[in-house]
Design a protein around this motif. Sequence first.
Motif, short mmCIF file in Angstrom:
data_model
loop_
_atom_site.label_atom_id
_atom_site.label_comp_id
_atom_site.label_asym_id
_atom_site.label_seq_id
_atom_site.Cartn_x
_atom_site.Cartn_y
_atom_site.Cartn_z
N GLU A 431 0.81 -1.22 0.00
CA GLU A 431 0.00 0.00 0.00
C GLU A 431 0.85 1.26 0.00
O GLU A 431 0.54 2.20 -0.75
CB GLU A 431 -0.97 -0.03 1.19
N PRO A 432 1.93 1.38 0.82
CA PRO A 432 2.77 2.59 0.70
C PRO A 432 3.40 2.73 -0.68
O PRO A 432 3.54 3.85 -1.17
CB PRO A 432 3.83 2.38 1.79
N ALA A 433 3.77 1.61 -1.30
CA ALA A 433 4.34 1.68 -2.65
C ALA A 433 3.34 2.24 -3.64
O ALA A 433 3.69 3.09 -4.49
CB ALA A 433 4.82 0.29 -3.09
N LEU A 434 2.09 1.82 -3.55
CA LEU A 434 1.06 2.37 -4.44
C LEU A 434 0.84 3.85 -4.15
O LEU A 434 0.60 4.65 -5.07
CB LEU A 434 -0.24 1.59 -4.24
N GLY A 435 0.91 4.24 -2.87
CA GLY A 435 0.74 5.65 -2.53
C GLY A 435 1.87 6.51 -3.05
O GLY A 435 1.65 7.61 -3.55
N LEU A 436 3.09 6.02 -2.95
CA LEU A 436 4.25 6.80 -3.41
C LEU A 436 4.28 6.96 -4.92
O LEU A 436 4.81 7.95 -5.45
CB LEU A 436 5.55 6.13 -2.94
N THR A 437 3.74 5.99 -5.64
CA THR A 437 3.77 6.02 -7.12
C THR A 437 2.46 6.53 -7.71
O THR A 437 2.26 6.41 -8.92
CB THR A 437 4.05 4.62 -7.66
N GLY A 438 1.58 7.07 -6.86
CA GLY A 438 0.32 7.55 -7.38
C GLY A 438 -0.54 6.44 -7.95
O GLY A 438 -1.25 6.64 -8.94
N ASP A 439 -0.49 5.26 -7.33
CA ASP A 439 -1.25 4.07 -7.75
C ASP A 439 -0.81 3.58 -9.13
O ASP A 439 -1.58 2.89 -9.82
CB ASP A 439 -2.75 4.37 -7.75
N ASN A 440 0.43 3.89 -9.53
CA ASN A 440 0.99 3.35 -10.77
C ASN A 440 1.57 1.98 -10.46
O ASN A 440 2.60 1.86 -9.80
CB ASN A 440 2.07 4.29 -11.32
N ARG A 441 0.86 0.95 -10.87
CA ARG A 441 1.24 -0.40 -10.47
C ARG A 441 2.55 -0.86 -11.10
O ARG A 441 3.29 -1.65 -10.50
CB ARG A 441 0.11 -1.36 -10.83
N ALA A 442 2.85 -0.39 -12.32
CA ALA A 442 4.12 -0.77 -12.96
C ALA A 442 5.29 -0.23 -12.14
O ALA A 442 6.27 -0.93 -11.87
CB ALA A 442 4.18 -0.24 -14.38
N SER A 443 5.18 1.05 -11.74
CA SER A 443 6.25 1.64 -10.94
C SER A 443 6.31 1.00 -9.55
O SER A 443 7.40 0.79 -9.01
CB SER A 443 6.01 3.15 -10.80
N ALA A 444 5.12 0.70 -8.98
CA ALA A 444 5.09 0.06 -7.67
C ALA A 444 5.73 -1.32 -7.71
O ALA A 444 6.47 -1.71 -6.80
CB ALA A 444 3.65 -0.04 -7.17
N ALA A 445 5.49 -2.08 -8.79
CA ALA A 445 6.08 -3.40 -8.93
C ALA A 445 7.60 -3.30 -9.03
O ALA A 445 8.33 -4.09 -8.43
CB ALA A 445 5.51 -4.11 -10.16
N GLU A 446 8.06 -2.28 -9.79
CA GLU A 446 9.51 -2.09 -9.92
C GLU A 446 10.12 -1.70 -8.57
O GLU A 446 11.20 -2.18 -8.21
CB GLU A 446 9.79 -1.01 -10.97
N GLY A 449 10.40 -4.73 -6.45
CA GLY A 449 11.19 -5.83 -7.00
C GLY A 449 10.33 -6.99 -7.43
O GLY A 449 10.78 -8.14 -7.37
N LEU A 450 9.09 -6.73 -7.90
CA LEU A 450 8.18 -7.77 -8.34
C LEU A 450 7.82 -7.56 -9.80
O LEU A 450 7.94 -6.45 -10.33
CB LEU A 450 6.88 -7.73 -7.51
N SER A 451 7.40 -8.63 -10.42
CA SER A 451 6.84 -8.48 -11.76
C SER A 451 5.44 -7.92 -11.63
O SER A 451 4.80 -8.02 -10.58
CB SER A 451 6.80 -9.83 -12.48
N ARG A 452 4.93 -7.32 -12.68
CA ARG A 452 3.60 -6.74 -12.63
C ARG A 452 2.56 -7.81 -12.35
O ARG A 452 1.61 -7.61 -11.60
CB ARG A 452 3.29 -6.02 -13.95
N GLN A 453 2.77 -9.01 -12.97
CA GLN A 453 1.81 -10.09 -12.78
C GLN A 453 1.78 -10.54 -11.31
O GLN A 453 0.71 -10.79 -10.74
CB GLN A 453 2.15 -11.28 -13.69
N SER A 454 2.96 -10.66 -10.68
CA SER A 454 3.01 -11.04 -9.26
C SER A 454 2.33 -10.00 -8.39
O SER A 454 1.63 -10.33 -7.41
CB SER A 454 4.47 -11.22 -8.81
N LEU A 455 2.51 -8.71 -8.73
CA LEU A 455 1.87 -7.65 -7.96
C LEU A 455 0.36 -7.76 -8.09
O LEU A 455 -0.37 -7.61 -7.09
CB LEU A 455 2.36 -6.28 -8.43
N TYR A 456 -0.14 -8.04 -9.30
CA TYR A 456 -1.59 -8.16 -9.50
C TYR A 456 -2.15 -9.32 -8.67
O TYR A 456 -3.25 -9.23 -8.08
CB TYR A 456 -1.91 -8.38 -10.98
N VAL A 457 -1.41 -10.42 -8.62
CA VAL A 457 -1.88 -11.57 -7.83
C VAL A 457 -2.00 -11.18 -6.36
O VAL A 457 -2.99 -11.52 -5.68
CB VAL A 457 -0.91 -12.77 -8.01
N LYS A 458 -0.98 -10.47 -5.87
CA LYS A 458 -1.01 -10.08 -4.44
C LYS A 458 -2.10 -9.04 -4.18
O LYS A 458 -2.73 -9.04 -3.11
CB LYS A 458 0.36 -9.54 -4.03
#
Length: 472
Positions: A431-446, A449-458
């Motif tokens: 949740e803090p990662a999504l807040g820091l990136t403005g809910d940009n999931r690609a940036s949050a995954a980076e 240290g996760l792939s975008r697909q792994s982030l979506y699963v979580k």
Amino acid sequence: MKKRMASLLDGLRDIDAERLAALASIASDVALLVDADGVVSEVVLGVDAPEGAEKLAKLRGHSFEASVTPESRAKAREILSESREAPTRWRELNHPTPEGVDRPMLYCGFPAGREGATVVVGRDLDGIATLQQRLVETQRSLEQDYWRRRQVETRYRLLFQVAVEGVLIVDASDQRILEANASAEHLLQARDGSLVGRGFVDVVAEADREAVEQMLATLRASGRADRVTVTLAGDAREAALSASLLNADGALQFLVRLTPLGVEAPVTESPRARQLLELLENGPDGVVVANEAGLITGANRAFLQLLELGSEEQVLGEHVDRWLGRTNVDVRVLLSNLREFGSLRHFVTRARGEYGADTEVEISALSLSEGSEHHFGFIVRDLAQRQVTGEPVLARATPKSIQHLTELVGRVPLKEVIKESSDIIERLCIEPALGLTGDNRASAAEMLGLSRQSLYVKLRRHGLMNSDSEDR
């Protein structure tokens, strides 16, 4: 009489003041010789002075008026002024003590032989005050015992009248009925109060009276007797009759119970019970009942609304962990605590709606028993309305989540505690990662240290996925 008193006083005036004070002390607890300036020049304790009276010896050399409490000083002045001419009436004065508790004394004064001097005699009231205090404490204790007995009697009366069994209190000496509850009057088809004073054996058929008398004789002799089946007088209904022996203030009494056979005792639903049922059914908090295996057997409207369901049939027979708990561990902990301790309060977890709603809830639960069957009752309270608008969900949940982890220790295997803590840590990071990136999931995954697909699963697993496009 007045002449004799005057003659006696004239005789006393010839006695010196010291001897007069000593004489006065014989008939009192203390005698004080007070000079014309109001200073105590001599203190003589009585022969039977009470314990602690020796402290009055410290008055020697001090002003009599100043030795009493401020509220007693006016009376002290009156004693000294009036006693110059004639004996005064008794007045109660208080002396202060180092312990902070005033010492009450009863004083009167009369003129001494010395010019301007006064003999002041006193009776110690401390013993009387102690007795009065003990009397008050005893009275208070008696009142408490009285009200305690009244409360016990009220409970007895209430239980006596609401019992569905017919209950009679019978005098053991003459077998007359002393009291009868409403169920007994209904069972024996008697008017209100008409059973009192009647012979007990008259309520059963004549053929069974000998058996009843024998049972009561056995009960009186041994303190125990077997239950007998009798036919009631009047309508020939059969009933089970059992009795116990009571000792009421030295008088023996029988407590007799009559239970009709072949007919279920009528169960009347009180207004209070109906109100409680209506509250549970229509109240704002969710209420759900499950059997010992955790399968739902009933639920109210608020619980169905929380789960986004329309009818009770949709939850009947389903396990509560389908909708309650962050993980299956929550429900297992909840059920195991109910089996062991019988109740649980303020258990914070989550409720998952049928169409994706995820709500933080607080559960209070109770183990319910009916015969050999055991059920669990849950009150589920939606905590979303307590949350402050704009505050991050995870920030609000974190203290409760940590508390939840500590409560799991010792109750479930360490492996499951670690799995539960891993889920919480993942949420704490995502949740803090999504807040820091403005809910940009690609940036949050980076960032994580996760792939975008792994982030979506979580995100889906933790209920953080919203309706926005996953291409962000």
